[in-house]
Design an enzyme around this catalytic site. Sequence first.
Site, PDB file in Angstrom:
ATOM      1  N   CYS A 120      20.745 -23.709  -7.441  1.00 10.95           N
ATOM      2  CA  CYS A 120      21.804 -24.303  -6.473  1.00 10.95           C
ATOM      3  C   CYS A 120      22.427 -25.557  -7.225  1.00 10.95           C
ATOM      4  CB  CYS A 120      21.321 -24.222  -5.523  1.00 10.95           C
ATOM      5  SG  CYS A 120      20.904 -22.787  -4.274  1.00 10.95           S
ATOM      6  N   HIS A 261      25.394 -29.960  -1.623  1.00  8.79           N
ATOM      7  CA  HIS A 261      25.239 -28.704  -1.862  1.00  8.79           C
ATOM      8  C   HIS A 261      25.066 -28.061  -0.343  1.00  8.79           C
ATOM      9  CE1 HIS A 261      23.639 -24.769  -2.404  1.00  8.79           C
ATOM     10  NE2 HIS A 261      22.361 -25.240  -2.133  1.00  8.79           N
ATOM     11  N   ASN A 291      25.802 -20.031   1.921  1.00  8.42           N
ATOM     12  CA  ASN A 291      25.280 -20.900   0.582  1.00  8.42           C
ATOM     13  C   ASN A 291      25.593 -20.147  -0.628  1.00  8.42           C
ATOM     14  OD1 ASN A 291      23.274 -21.912  -1.211  1.00  8.42           O
ATOM     15  ND2 ASN A 291      21.891 -22.203   0.296  1.00  8.42           N
TER      16      ASN A 291
HETATM   17  O1  UT7 Z   1      20.243 -23.397  -1.744  1.00  5.15           O
HETATM   18  C1  UT7 Z   1      18.646 -23.642  -1.904  1.00  5.15           C
HETATM   19  C2  UT7 Z   1      17.878 -22.593  -1.283  1.00  5.15           C
HETATM   20  N1  UT7 Z   1      17.636 -22.191  -0.143  1.00  5.15           N
HETATM   21  C3  UT7 Z   1      17.717 -23.034   1.193  1.00  5.15           C
HETATM   22  O2  UT7 Z   1      18.193 -24.049   1.064  1.00  5.15           O
HETATM   23  C4  UT7 Z   1      16.981 -22.457   2.192  1.00  5.15           C
HETATM   24  C5  UT7 Z   1      16.352 -23.715   3.027  1.00  5.15           C
HETATM   25  N2  UT7 Z   1      15.593 -22.764   4.266  1.00  5.15           N
HETATM   26  C6  UT7 Z   1      16.445 -22.386   5.168  1.00  5.15           C
HETATM   27  O3  UT7 Z   1      17.804 -22.685   5.263  1.00  5.15           O
HETATM   28  C7  UT7 Z   1      15.725 -21.979   6.422  1.00  5.15           C
HETATM   29  O4  UT7 Z   1      14.073 -21.990   6.232  1.00  5.15           O
HETATM   30  C8  UT7 Z   1      16.373 -20.488   6.896  1.00  5.15           C
HETATM   31  C9  UT7 Z   1      17.631 -20.440   7.578  1.00  5.15           C
HETATM   32  C10 UT7 Z   1      15.982 -19.601   5.591  1.00  5.15           C
HETATM   33  C11 UT7 Z   1      15.321 -19.816   7.817  1.00  5.15           C
HETATM   34  O5  UT7 Z   1      15.337 -20.950   9.106  1.00  5.15           O
HETATM   35  P1  UT7 Z   1      13.957 -21.215   9.769  1.00  5.15           P
HETATM   36  O6  UT7 Z   1      14.361 -22.163  10.984  1.00  5.15           O
HETATM   37  O7  UT7 Z   1      13.165 -22.142   8.786  1.00  5.15           O
HETATM   38  O8  UT7 Z   1      13.456 -20.008  10.200  1.00  5.15           O
HETATM   39  P2  UT7 Z   1      11.873 -19.606   9.798  1.00  5.15           P
HETATM   40  O9  UT7 Z   1      11.915 -18.908   8.680  1.00  5.15           O
HETATM   41  O10 UT7 Z   1      10.820 -20.684  10.360  1.00  5.15           O
HETATM   42  O11 UT7 Z   1      11.589 -18.569  11.080  1.00  5.15           O
HETATM   43  C12 UT7 Z   1      11.657 -18.529  12.227  1.00  5.15           C
HETATM   44  C13 UT7 Z   1      11.739 -17.431  13.248  1.00  5.15           C
HETATM   45  C14 UT7 Z   1      10.696 -16.293  12.795  1.00  5.15           C
HETATM   46  O12 UT7 Z   1       9.981 -15.760  13.725  1.00  5.15           O
HETATM   47  P3  UT7 Z   1       8.649 -16.023  14.310  1.00  5.15           P
HETATM   48  O13 UT7 Z   1       7.667 -16.153  13.600  1.00  5.15           O
HETATM   49  O14 UT7 Z   1       8.963 -17.468  15.014  1.00  5.15           O
HETATM   50  O15 UT7 Z   1       8.564 -14.983  15.645  1.00  5.15           O
HETATM   51  C15 UT7 Z   1      11.357 -15.436  11.803  1.00  5.15           C
HETATM   52  O16 UT7 Z   1      10.755 -14.272  11.694  1.00  5.15           O
HETATM   53  O17 UT7 Z   1      12.877 -16.445  12.998  1.00  5.15           O
HETATM   54  C16 UT7 Z   1      12.743 -15.293  12.301  1.00  5.15           C
HETATM   55  N3  UT7 Z   1      13.884 -15.116  11.773  1.00  5.15           N
HETATM   56  C17 UT7 Z   1      15.010 -14.438  12.038  1.00  5.15           C
HETATM   57  N4  UT7 Z   1      15.285 -13.999  13.421  1.00  5.15           N
HETATM   58  C18 UT7 Z   1      16.579 -13.604  13.312  1.00  5.15           C
HETATM   59  C19 UT7 Z   1      13.873 -15.132  10.329  1.00  5.15           C
HETATM   60  N5  UT7 Z   1      15.039 -14.895   9.795  1.00  5.15           N
HETATM   61  C20 UT7 Z   1      15.776 -14.476  10.945  1.00  5.15           C
HETATM   62  C21 UT7 Z   1      17.054 -13.781  11.161  1.00  5.15           C
HETATM   63  N6  UT7 Z   1      17.447 -13.544  12.388  1.00  5.15           N
HETATM   64  N7  UT7 Z   1      17.842 -13.632  10.003  1.00  5.15           N
END
Ligand code: UT7
Length: 334
Positions: A120, A261, A291
Amino acid sequence: MDVFEPSGVRIAGCGSCVPEKRLTNDDLAGMMDTSDEWIRQRTGISERRILDLDKGESQFLLATESLRNALADADMQASDLDLIIHASVTSKMTCPSTACRIAAELGAEPAGAFDLLAACSGFVYALNVGEAMIRSGRYRSVGVIGCDAMSTAVDYSDRSVAILFGDVAGAAVLVRDEDPHRGCLYQTLNADGRMWPSLYIPDDESDLPVGVEDSGSRMGTLRMDGREVYKFAVGKFRDVIQDALNATGLTVDDVAQFVCHQSNVRIIASAMDKLGLPKEKVYINIDKYGNSSAGSVGLCLDQLWKAGKIKQGDAIVLVAFGGGLTWASSVWRV
Ligand code: UT7
C-alpha cells in the site's frame, strides 16, 4: 543521457483509472457472512471498484491507462519520459516487469522501466524514488504509477479481508524544474520487515510464517492480521505526519492537503483527531473505492488535482503504510 545539475521537481500532470464494475457491501453480504452496516461502521466503505475479467480488464491495462491520463494532463508524450516506475503487488508477471510492458504500450522506449514492491506504500515509494532521481540531476522526467487489482488477490470466502479491498490506479508525471525549492521538501521510506507476517500473499506453504497453519484460504491470496495492522497504522499515521511537520517546520495551517492512504476511515479519523487536522484538508474517498493498496494515494492526488484543490505553491503531505510492513511520507511544495 545529458548531465544536469541538481534541480527542483514539478508535478506536470496526474492521472488515474478506475474500473466501471462496482462491488457493493450488499453484493458482499450475498457472498459471505457480513453486512452493509458492519462494513460501513468498521471501515467507512460502501462500495469498491473491481476489474471485469470477462471484459479483458487487467491490472496491466489499469496501470497503463492511469499513466496515459497523467501524460495527457501534462501535455506530454510517453517518448518524453526518461523513466517509468510502477508500484504494485498484484502484477501477473514478474518478467518482464509491468513497467516495461507499460512503456512499450505507450511508446516510451528507450526510457528505463522497473517495478517496485511496497504494497500500500507503493505510490509514495515510487513518487519519492522518482523525485530523488530527477533532483539528482540524472533524469528529466519520470512517470510514477501505483496500481493494485486487489480483487485478484483476495479470497472472497475470507470476510476479514475481502470486504476491504478494491482495484484502482493512480499516476503522476514528474519533471525537472528550474526552481530548486520546488518539489519534495522532505521524504521518508521506511520498513520493518519483522512484521511481515501481519500481511502477506503466500505462493505456497513454504511462504507461511513459522507456526502458522494453513488457514484454508487459497494460496496466492492475501492473509492479514487486521487488528495488528490496524494498531500499527493508527500509531504510524500520527507519527509519520507529525515527523513530516517537524522536519519541514510546517504547521497544519501551512498544509493545503494531507493525502493519506485510504486504508480504513477509522485509521484516518484517528490521525485527524490526534493531530487536529481539519476535515477539509484530509481527502477521503474510501467510501467509493475501498482500500486499493498502491492505487489509493495516486487516485486521491489525481482527484484533488483535477478538482483544483492543489494549486501551484501549495504544500501537501502524502502518507501511506502497508505490507512489509512499509511506511512512507512525502512533503511537497507543488
Ligand atoms: O492498507 C493496509 C492494509 N490493511 C489495513 O489497513 C487493515 C487494517 N485493519 C482494519 O481495517 C480492520 O482491522 C478490519 C476492517 C480488517 C477489521 O475490523 P476490526 O474492527 O478490527 O474487526 P475485528 O477483526 O476485531 O473483528 C471484530 C468482530 C469479530 O467477531 P467477534 O470475534 O468479536 O465475535 C470478527 O469475527 O467482527 C467479526 N468480523 C466480521 N463481521 C462481519 C470480521 N470481519 C467481519 C465482516 N463482517 N466482514
